[in-house]
Structures are given as structure tokens and as C-alpha cells.
Motif scaffolding. Structure first.
Motif, mmCIF file in Angstrom:
data_model
loop_
_atom_site.group_PDB
_atom_site.id
_atom_site.type_symbol
_atom_site.label_atom_id
_atom_site.label_comp_id
_atom_site.label_asym_id
_atom_site.label_seq_id
_atom_site.Cartn_x
_atom_site.Cartn_y
_atom_site.Cartn_z
ATOM 1 N N GLU A 96 0.537 -9.859 -19.142
ATOM 2 C CA GLU A 96 0.865 -8.646 -19.271
ATOM 3 C C GLU A 96 1.809 -8.082 -19.916
ATOM 4 O O GLU A 96 2.711 -8.284 -20.793
ATOM 5 C CB GLU A 96 1.502 -8.844 -17.782
ATOM 6 N N GLU A 97 1.264 -6.891 -20.524
ATOM 7 C CA GLU A 97 2.468 -6.188 -21.364
ATOM 8 C C GLU A 97 3.906 -5.488 -20.438
ATOM 9 O O GLU A 97 3.868 -4.840 -19.674
ATOM 10 C CB GLU A 97 2.039 -4.886 -22.042
ATOM 11 N N GLY A 98 5.277 -6.185 -21.650
ATOM 12 C CA GLY A 98 6.779 -5.481 -21.083
ATOM 13 C C GLY A 98 7.127 -5.477 -21.949
ATOM 14 O O GLY A 98 7.191 -5.384 -23.038
ATOM 15 N N LEU A 177 8.239 6.921 -18.077
ATOM 16 C CA LEU A 177 6.819 7.510 -17.989
ATOM 17 C C LEU A 177 6.367 6.439 -17.831
ATOM 18 O O LEU A 177 5.354 6.443 -17.605
ATOM 19 C CB LEU A 177 6.784 7.814 -20.039
ATOM 20 N N PHE A 178 6.413 5.103 -18.426
ATOM 21 C CA PHE A 178 5.517 3.925 -18.565
ATOM 22 C C PHE A 178 5.667 3.639 -17.388
ATOM 23 O O PHE A 178 4.708 2.604 -16.785
ATOM 24 C CB PHE A 178 6.038 2.838 -19.453
ATOM 25 N N PHE A 179 6.478 3.078 -16.357
ATOM 26 C CA PHE A 179 6.814 2.704 -15.092
ATOM 27 C C PHE A 179 6.109 3.918 -13.914
ATOM 28 O O PHE A 179 5.308 3.580 -13.576
ATOM 29 C CB PHE A 179 8.337 2.720 -14.303
ATOM 30 N N VAL A 180 5.840 5.401 -14.192
ATOM 31 C CA VAL A 180 5.433 5.809 -13.246
ATOM 32 C C VAL A 180 3.531 5.995 -13.464
ATOM 33 O O VAL A 180 2.597 6.254 -12.955
ATOM 34 C CB VAL A 180 5.906 7.362 -13.689
ATOM 35 N N THR A 186 -2.195 2.149 -11.000
ATOM 36 C CA THR A 186 -2.540 0.816 -9.466
ATOM 37 C C THR A 186 -2.454 1.923 -8.944
ATOM 38 O O THR A 186 -3.532 0.721 -7.698
ATOM 39 C CB THR A 186 -1.185 0.588 -8.736
ATOM 40 N N ALA A 187 -2.974 2.661 -8.236
ATOM 41 C CA ALA A 187 -2.542 3.325 -7.242
ATOM 42 C C ALA A 187 -4.581 3.462 -7.311
ATOM 43 O O ALA A 187 -5.392 3.640 -6.574
ATOM 44 C CB ALA A 187 -1.911 5.029 -6.916
ATOM 45 N N ARG A 188 -4.876 4.035 -8.033
ATOM 46 C CA ARG A 188 -6.296 4.146 -8.771
ATOM 47 C C ARG A 188 -6.869 3.047 -8.597
ATOM 48 O O ARG A 188 -7.817 3.478 -8.137
ATOM 49 C CB ARG A 188 -6.137 4.834 -10.498
ATOM 50 N N LEU A 189 -6.087 2.483 -9.306
ATOM 51 C CA LEU A 189 -7.378 0.777 -8.507
ATOM 52 C C LEU A 189 -7.394 0.458 -7.110
ATOM 53 O O LEU A 189 -8.496 -0.385 -6.772
ATOM 54 C CB LEU A 189 -6.855 -0.185 -9.863
ATOM 55 N N ALA A 190 -6.400 0.692 -6.836
ATOM 56 C CA ALA A 190 -6.582 0.512 -5.106
ATOM 57 C C ALA A 190 -6.663 1.590 -3.676
ATOM 58 O O ALA A 190 -6.792 1.464 -3.554
ATOM 59 C CB ALA A 190 -4.752 -0.142 -4.352
ATOM 60 N N GLY A 191 -7.302 2.755 -5.018
ATOM 61 C CA GLY A 191 -8.090 3.867 -4.061
ATOM 62 C C GLY A 191 -6.934 4.668 -2.936
ATOM 63 O O GLY A 191 -7.402 5.512 -1.896
ATOM 64 N N VAL A 192 -6.086 4.445 -3.698
ATOM 65 C CA VAL A 192 -5.332 4.853 -2.236
ATOM 66 C C VAL A 192 -4.629 6.722 -3.458
ATOM 67 O O VAL A 192 -4.459 6.382 -4.262
ATOM 68 C CB VAL A 192 -3.369 3.700 -2.518
ATOM 69 N N PRO A 193 -4.759 7.552 -2.272
ATOM 70 C CA PRO A 193 -4.033 8.984 -3.391
ATOM 71 C C PRO A 193 -2.730 8.499 -3.513
ATOM 72 O O PRO A 193 -2.172 7.934 -2.677
ATOM 73 C CB PRO A 193 -4.539 10.248 -2.402
ATOM 74 N N VAL A 259 13.493 -2.283 0.878
ATOM 75 C CA VAL A 259 13.954 -2.153 -0.362
ATOM 76 C C VAL A 259 13.970 -3.437 -1.482
ATOM 77 O O VAL A 259 13.938 -4.088 -0.457
ATOM 78 C CB VAL A 259 15.969 -2.323 -0.551
ATOM 79 N N VAL A 260 13.457 -3.149 -2.662
ATOM 80 C CA VAL A 260 12.800 -3.824 -3.074
ATOM 81 C C VAL A 260 13.250 -3.693 -5.225
ATOM 82 O O VAL A 260 14.124 -2.662 -5.319
ATOM 83 C CB VAL A 260 11.711 -4.102 -3.265
ATOM 84 N N THR A 261 13.748 -4.648 -5.586
ATOM 85 C CA THR A 261 13.368 -4.289 -7.383
ATOM 86 C C THR A 261 12.969 -3.872 -7.829
ATOM 87 O O THR A 261 11.439 -3.789 -7.446
ATOM 88 C CB THR A 261 14.545 -5.585 -7.814
ATOM 89 N N LYS A 262 12.234 -2.992 -8.931
ATOM 90 C CA LYS A 262 10.889 -2.442 -9.580
ATOM 91 C C LYS A 262 10.143 -3.831 -10.049
ATOM 92 O O LYS A 262 8.732 -3.393 -9.506
ATOM 93 C CB LYS A 262 11.754 -1.420 -11.097
ATOM 94 N N GLU A 263 10.819 -4.924 -10.738
ATOM 95 C CA GLU A 263 9.970 -5.865 -10.478
ATOM 96 C C GLU A 263 9.228 -6.261 -9.605
ATOM 97 O O GLU A 263 7.712 -6.494 -9.541
ATOM 98 C CB GLU A 263 10.640 -7.359 -11.063
ATOM 99 N N THR A 264 9.671 -6.941 -8.060
ATOM 100 C CA THR A 264 8.957 -7.249 -7.213
ATOM 101 C C THR A 264 8.122 -5.708 -6.775
ATOM 102 O O THR A 264 7.134 -5.766 -6.402
ATOM 103 C CB THR A 264 9.960 -6.480 -5.969
ATOM 104 N N LEU A 265 8.348 -4.528 -6.758
ATOM 105 C CA LEU A 265 7.459 -3.552 -7.086
ATOM 106 C C LEU A 265 6.527 -3.152 -6.875
ATOM 107 O O LEU A 265 5.069 -3.351 -6.561
ATOM 108 C CB LEU A 265 8.211 -2.168 -6.525
ATOM 109 N N THR A 266 5.896 -4.066 -8.982
ATOM 110 C CA THR A 266 5.726 -4.090 -9.471
ATOM 111 C C THR A 266 4.128 -4.684 -8.920
ATOM 112 O O THR A 266 3.001 -4.444 -8.838
ATOM 113 C CB THR A 266 5.798 -4.009 -11.414
ATOM 114 N N ALA A 267 4.796 -6.121 -8.593
ATOM 115 C CA ALA A 267 4.098 -6.963 -8.036
ATOM 116 C C ALA A 267 3.254 -7.264 -7.010
ATOM 117 O O ALA A 267 2.450 -7.213 -6.769
ATOM 118 C CB ALA A 267 5.041 -8.551 -8.170
ATOM 119 N N GLU A 268 4.245 -6.588 -6.399
ATOM 120 C CA GLU A 268 3.295 -6.417 -4.671
ATOM 121 C C GLU A 268 2.558 -4.448 -4.625
ATOM 122 O O GLU A 268 2.449 -4.380 -3.029
ATOM 123 C CB GLU A 268 4.185 -6.193 -4.049
ATOM 124 N N LEU A 269 3.223 -4.051 -5.661
ATOM 125 C CA LEU A 269 2.470 -2.349 -5.147
ATOM 126 C C LEU A 269 1.420 -2.551 -4.596
ATOM 127 O O LEU A 269 0.968 -1.161 -3.834
ATOM 128 C CB LEU A 269 2.869 -1.926 -6.336
#
Length: 279
Positions: A96-98, A177-180, A186-193, A259-269
Motif C-alpha cells: 500500500e502506498e502511504g 486530495l489523496f484521501f478524497v 474505493t466507492a467505485r470498486l464497491a459499486g456504491v454511488p 466515529v473512527v480515525t482516518k486509518e480505520t476508515l480507510t481499512a473498513e471503507l
């Protein structure tokens, strides 16, 4: 204890291989004092880790610690860990790039690919062999510090040097910009608008219909209006914050489904976008 001088990029010591220590050398008084000085230096400069090469000493010693670090406000806590003669073995092919920074490359950030899970084998400061599984940010730091001890810096691992940025420009142009972009992909790959709102007024106009409001609690929005709109539409709010700002954003937490941290959000998004959260 003493604050040690940190070598900067270009100094030859950063490109040299550090030497391993025997258990007897590890337990020696001089080594123990050196470890204490490394810890003091890491904390003084808000480092997430520090390798001996960085303080002009070619010994296989590194220290790692993250406790509400202002240089990495979203990073999870890592207890103080002294690693000597470390060996890192990837446990997955997934990389993963970080964003990474370095005390030896001051005021810069760059995107670096790292294995997301590794086995870290090392001697502790008592000379005892240890083996741990490090994941995510801990795995990243372990790989970063081990690289130092082998004469490498994070710039060597970057796939695209165009992402290398001074920290002020990184915060202004790259970070959000990177986070957005990651959320969009992630939304595109999950098929979620997915739609974005940049103000409380936009939220009020668009809140009817979505299964979820994803809210940045560190963004300085008119939060009372945002929550009122979500509550009126009966749409649950999944909010994210950082470890450093968790106390500051606490007043809004009770009005969130989670409520989550950005890291948790990225992992579970992916699952959160597909399944939502209970209101």
C-alpha cells in the motif's frame, strides 16, 4: 540522556550498512546509554522512529514509538519498541502506498509503497530474541527503520518522485486530495454511488436519499447544521477524526452512529460503503 545530532540526506553515514550487536554488546552500559539517548532524540524531534545511522552510529539499533505524534496525527499509537538486529519478512504480497517523512529528510513527504503486514524479528534491549507481527502503520515504520539500518532512505522506495513535496505544500495540495481520491476509488470498486458536499448548505440539499453521511470532524464545518439535516432525514452519520484531535471533536461524537480515525476508515471503507452503519 542527551539529544543526538541527526544526519541529513547527503551525509555518507545514511548510505552505510549498520553492524549487528551480540547480546553481550547489547547489555553493555554504553549501548544502554546510547539507546536512552536515541529515545530522547526521537521524542525531542517528534519522530515515529529513529535508526542509529541517523545519529551517526553504525549499529543495528532502532527505536519506534507513536504517542499522539503531531507529525503523524492520524497514526495509531505504537508503544515504545527498541529493535536491535531487526529482520523484516513480508507476510503478504499486498503493498500500500502511504505518506512518509523522515528526520533525515526534514520537512518533506513522499508516497512510499510498503508491505501491509510483516514479521519483525529482533533482539530487545535486554538481548532477548523477539518476534512480532506488525501490520499497517507499525509495519510501515518497521520497514522504514530497517531500511535505514541497511543504508536506504524512503526516497529509494518511491515509485513516483513527483509526489515528493515540502510539508507546507503537501498539506495544502496533496493530503486532502489523496484521501478524497482514495474514497472515490474505493466507492467505485464497491459499486456504491458517492457524492461530495463542501458546506452545510450542500449537505442540507443532498441529505435526502443517501444511506450514510460520511463526515470529517476536523474540517471546520457548521456541524450543528450538518447534524440537524442528517437527523431530520434519519440518515446515520459515520464521522472520522484523528488521534490528535479526538478530544477536541469529542462533543460531536454522541450524535454520530460511529466515529473512527482516518486509518480505520480507510481499512473498513469498502464494507462501510456497502453495508452502512446502524443509526
Amino acid at each position: 540522556m542527551a539529544i543526538l545530532k541527526v544526519a541529513r540526506l547527503g551525509h555518507p553515514v545514511l548510505r552505510q550498512q549498520a553492524q549487528p550487536l551480540s547480546p553481550e554488546e547489547i547489555r553493555a552500559h554504553a549501548t544502554q546509554e546510547f539507546i536512552d539517548d536515541m529515545i530522547e532524540t526521537m521524542r525531542e524531534y517528534d519522530g515515529a522512529g529513529l535508526a542509529a545511522n541517523q545519529v551517526h552510529t553504525l549499529k543495528q539499533v532502532a527505536v519506534i514509538e507513536v504517542q499522539a505524534n503531531p507529525r503523524y496525527p492520524e497514526a495509531p499509537e505504537i508503544p515504545l519498541t527498541v529493535v536491535i538486529n531487526p529482520v523484516v519478512t513480508p507476510l503478504t504480497d499486498e503493498m500500500e502506498e502511504g505518506w512518509e517523512g523522515c528526520l533525515s529528510v526534514p520537512d518533506m513527504r513522499g508516497l512510499v509503497p510498503r508491505y501491509t503486514a510483516v514479521r519483525l524479528e529482533y533482539h530487545d534491549r535486554e538481548g532477548q530474541l523477539q518476534s512480532v507481527v506488525a501490520k499497517d502503520f507499525f509495519a510501515r515504520v518497521a520497514q522504514h527503520e530497517t531500511d535505514h539500518l541497511n543504508g536506504h532512505v524512503y526516497l529509494d522506495r518511491m515509485r513516483d518522485l513527483s509526489t515528493l513535496a515540502h510539508i507546507a505544500e503537501w498539506q495544502k495540495y496533496w493530503l486532502d486530495l489523496f484521501f478524497v481520491a482514495r474514497i472515490r476509488e474505493t466507492a467505485r470498486l464497491a459499486g456504491v454511488p458517492l457524492g461530495f458536499a463542501r458546506s452545510a448548505e450542500e449537505v442540507e440539499k443532498r441529505v435526502v436519499g443517501p444511506r450514510l453521511v460520511l463526515l470529517d470532524l476536523t474540517g471546520g464545518f457548521e456541524y450543528e447544521r450538518v447534524f440537524a439535516a442528517a437527523e431530520s432525514a434519519k440518515v446515520p452519520v459515520l464521522a472520522f477524526t484523528t488521534h490528535a484531535l479526538a478530544r477536541e471533536t469529542q462533543p460531536w461524537h454522541a450524535r454520530c452512529a460511529r466515529v473512527v480515525t482516518k486509518e480505520t476508515l480507510t481499512a473498513e471503507l469498502p464494507s462501510l460503503l456497502r453495508e452502512g452503519v446502524a443509526p
